[in-house]
Design an enzyme around this catalytic site. Structure first.
Site, short mmCIF file in Angstrom:
data_model
loop_
_atom_site.label_atom_id
_atom_site.label_comp_id
_atom_site.label_asym_id
_atom_site.label_seq_id
_atom_site.Cartn_x
_atom_site.Cartn_y
_atom_site.Cartn_z
N SER A 184 -13.37 84.09 0.19
CA SER A 184 -14.13 84.87 -0.78
C SER A 184 -15.49 85.34 -0.29
O SER A 184 -16.02 86.32 -0.79
CB SER A 184 -14.29 84.06 -2.08
OG SER A 184 -14.89 82.81 -1.80
N HIS A 212 -8.78 86.35 -4.52
CA HIS A 212 -9.13 87.68 -4.00
C HIS A 212 -7.95 88.37 -3.30
O HIS A 212 -8.14 89.36 -2.62
CB HIS A 212 -10.31 87.59 -3.02
CG HIS A 212 -11.58 87.17 -3.67
ND1 HIS A 212 -12.45 88.07 -4.26
CD2 HIS A 212 -12.13 85.94 -3.85
CE1 HIS A 212 -13.50 87.40 -4.76
NE2 HIS A 212 -13.32 86.12 -4.52
N LYS A 243 -10.10 88.65 -11.72
CA LYS A 243 -10.58 89.52 -10.65
C LYS A 243 -9.83 90.85 -10.71
O LYS A 243 -10.17 91.71 -11.51
CB LYS A 243 -10.51 88.79 -9.31
CG LYS A 243 -11.61 87.72 -9.28
CD LYS A 243 -11.74 86.97 -8.01
CE LYS A 243 -13.00 86.11 -8.06
NZ LYS A 243 -12.77 84.69 -7.88
#
Ligand code: PLP
Length: 395
Positions: A184, A212, A243
Site C-alpha cells: 500500500s 489495493h 477502496k
C-alpha cells in the site's frame, strides 16, 4: 519513560508547529464526491489522494442502489449478523463476492481492518506461526499480535529470506503466510507464484490482502491471481469494500468450511453490528458495475503508465511501483513537505506520507491514479510535479 500527559503535550506541540509552518495536509474538508477532480475547502484540485481507483464513487447505478436500500430496509439492521442483522442484501453481497473472487463463499466485516484483525486472530493461536512481508499493512500486524501466534517478517518480497524463515520454523503445525497483494505504500506487487511454491514445499497456507489489488490487478480486476494467471493459488482472500468498491466494509473469501468457521467464531463478526443496508447495496452494485464497465481497467493501466513513466523521466524515484499506487520517494522530511506544499498550492490534492507510517528517511508523496483522470489531468499533474521538482532540486 515519558508519562502519558507529557507524550500528548509533546504531540500537540508538534501538531501546532506543523500547522503554523503551513506543513499540515491532513483531514482537509472535501466538499463533494471523491472524483478525479475534487473541491477541497472551496478550491478545485486534481485528486491524487483517493483510493477510488476506478472512479465509481459517484456512479449513478451505485448511488441509486444505496438509496433504494434505505427505502426498503431502513438505515440500519439493528443487530449483529448472527441475530437480527442479516438481510437478503447481505446474503447477496457475500454470494457475489465469492463469485467475483472465484471461490465458494465469503464473509463481510465492518471494515478491512476488522476483517484482518478478526480472521487472523481466529485462525491462529499461540502454537502457530505466521510469516509476513516486512511491508504488510498495520491491520495484519495487529491481527498477528491479537492472535498470540509467533510471527516473523521477511525482507520485502525477498523469497530467499521467506524460505529461510519457513525452513527454520517448519515444525510448527499451522503455518500461515500473510502478504499484501499490492503493497500500500510502495505500489509494487507480491511475488505470489514463488510464495505459493514455498507454501506448498513447507505446508503453509497463503492469505493475501487485496485492498489495493481488487479492481486494479488483472484483465478484469479480479486481483492478484488473475494478474499472474494462477487461479486457485490463494487459500484466504482478504479485501476491502472501501477502496475500488465505493462503500465500507471488509471481506474474506475462501472455501465454505473456512467461511462458516469465521461466521461463528471470529469475534469481529459475532460481536459487532452488521453493515448498514445502503453500504451493502452500494458494494453489490459496484461489483456489477465492475463486471460491465471493463474499459475502466484498461484506462486505469494507461493512466498509470503515463503518470509513472512521466515522473521517472523527470528524475523522480517511484520505487518499484507497477500499480495505481505511485509513490514519489523523497527521503528527507522537510523536502517531502516542501514538495507537498508546492503541488497542493498548484492544484494537486495529495498527502505526504511520513515516518513513522513508513520506515525512517523514506518520506514520500503517495499518489493514487484513477481510471477517470483525463489525459489532460495527468499531464497537468506531471507539469506541476516537474516545477515542484525543480524547486526542491530533484536530479
Ligand atoms: C486500507 C487497507 C486495509 C484496511 O481496509 P479498511 O476497509 O480501510 O479498514 C487493510 N489492508 C490494506 C493493505 C489496506 O491498504
Amino acid at each position: 519513560m515519558i508519562e502519558r500527559s507529557e507524550k500528548i503535550k509533546l504531540f500537540s506541540q508538534r501538531l501546532k508547529n506543523a500547522k503554523k509552518a503551513n506543513r499540515y495536509f491532513y483531514m482537509r474538508e472535501i466538499q463533494g464526491p471523491s472524483r478525479a477532480k475534487v473541491i477541497v475547502e472551496g478550491k478545485e484540485y486534481i485528486n491524487f489522494a483517493s483510493y477510488s481507483y476506478l472512479g465509481i464513487s459517484d456512479h449513478p447505478d451505485i448511488m441509486q442502489a444505496a438509496k433504494n436500500a434505505i427505502d426498503k430496509y431502513g438505515s440500519a439492521t439493528g443487530g449483529v449478523r448472527l441475530l437480527a442483522g442479516t438481510t437478503t442484501l447481505h446474503k447477496k453481497l457475500e454470494e457475489k463476492l465469492a463469485e467475483f473472487k472465484k471461490v465458494e463463499a465469503a464473509i463481510t466485516y465492518s471494515s478491512g481492518y476488522v476483517a484482518n484483525l478478526s480472521s487472523i486472530s481466529s485462525l491462529t493461536s499461540t502454537k502457530d506461526i505466521i510469516v509476513m512481508d516486512k511491508l504488510d499493512h498495520a491491520s495484519i500486524i495487529d491481527g498477528c499480535m491479537l492472535s498470540g501466534a509467533h510471527f516473523r517478517t521477511y525482507k520485502h518480497n525477498n523469497m530467499k529470506h521467506l524460505e529461510k524463515i519457513l525452513e527454520k520454523n517448519k515444525d510448527y503445525n499451522i503455518k500461515l503466510i500473510i502478504v499484501d497483494a499490492v503493497f500500500s505504500m510502495d505500489g509494487d506487487i507480491a511475488d505470489l507464484p514463488n510464495i505459493r511454491k514455498l507454501a506448498d514445499k513447507y505446508g503453509a497456507d497463503v492469505m493475501i490482502d487485496e485492498a489495493h489489488a481488487l479492481g486494479v490487478l488483472g484483465e478484469t480486476g479480479r486481483g492478484i491471481e488473475e494478474h499472474f494467471n494462477i487461479d486457485g493459488s490463494v487459500d484466504i482472500k482478504m479485501g476491502t469494500l472501501s477502496k475500488t468498491i465505493p462503500s465500507v466494509g471488509g471481506y474474506i473469501a475462501g472455501n465454505k468450511d473456512l467461511i462458516n468457521y469465521l461466521k461463528h467464531i471470529s469475534r469481529g463478526f459475532v460481536f459487532s453490528a452488521s453493515l448498514p443496508p445502503s453500504s451493502v447495496a452500494a458494494a453489490l452494485a459496484a461489483l456489477n458495475v465492475m463486471e460491465k464497465e471493463t474499459w475502466r481497467y484498461e484506462k486505469l493501466r494507461e493512466n498509470t503508465r503515463l503518470f509513472n513513466q512521466g515522473l521517472i523521466e523527470m528524475g523522480y524515484n517511484t520505487m518499484n511501483s507497477e500499480t495505481a499506487v505511485v509513490p514519489i520517494l523523497i527521503g528527507d522530511e522537510e523536502r517531502t513537505l516542501e514538495l507537498a506544499r508546492f503541488v497542493n498550492d498548484n492544484g494537486i490534492y495529495v498527502c505526504p506520507i511520513l515516518y513513522p507510517a513508513i520506515p525512517k528517511n523514506t518520506n514520500r508523496i503517495r499518489n493514487h491514479v484513477m481510471a477517470t483522470h483525463s489525459i489532460k489531468d495527468i499531464n497537468k499533474a506531471l507539469d506541476i510535479y516537474y516545477k515542484g521538482g525543480k524547486k526542491i532540486g530533484i536530479k
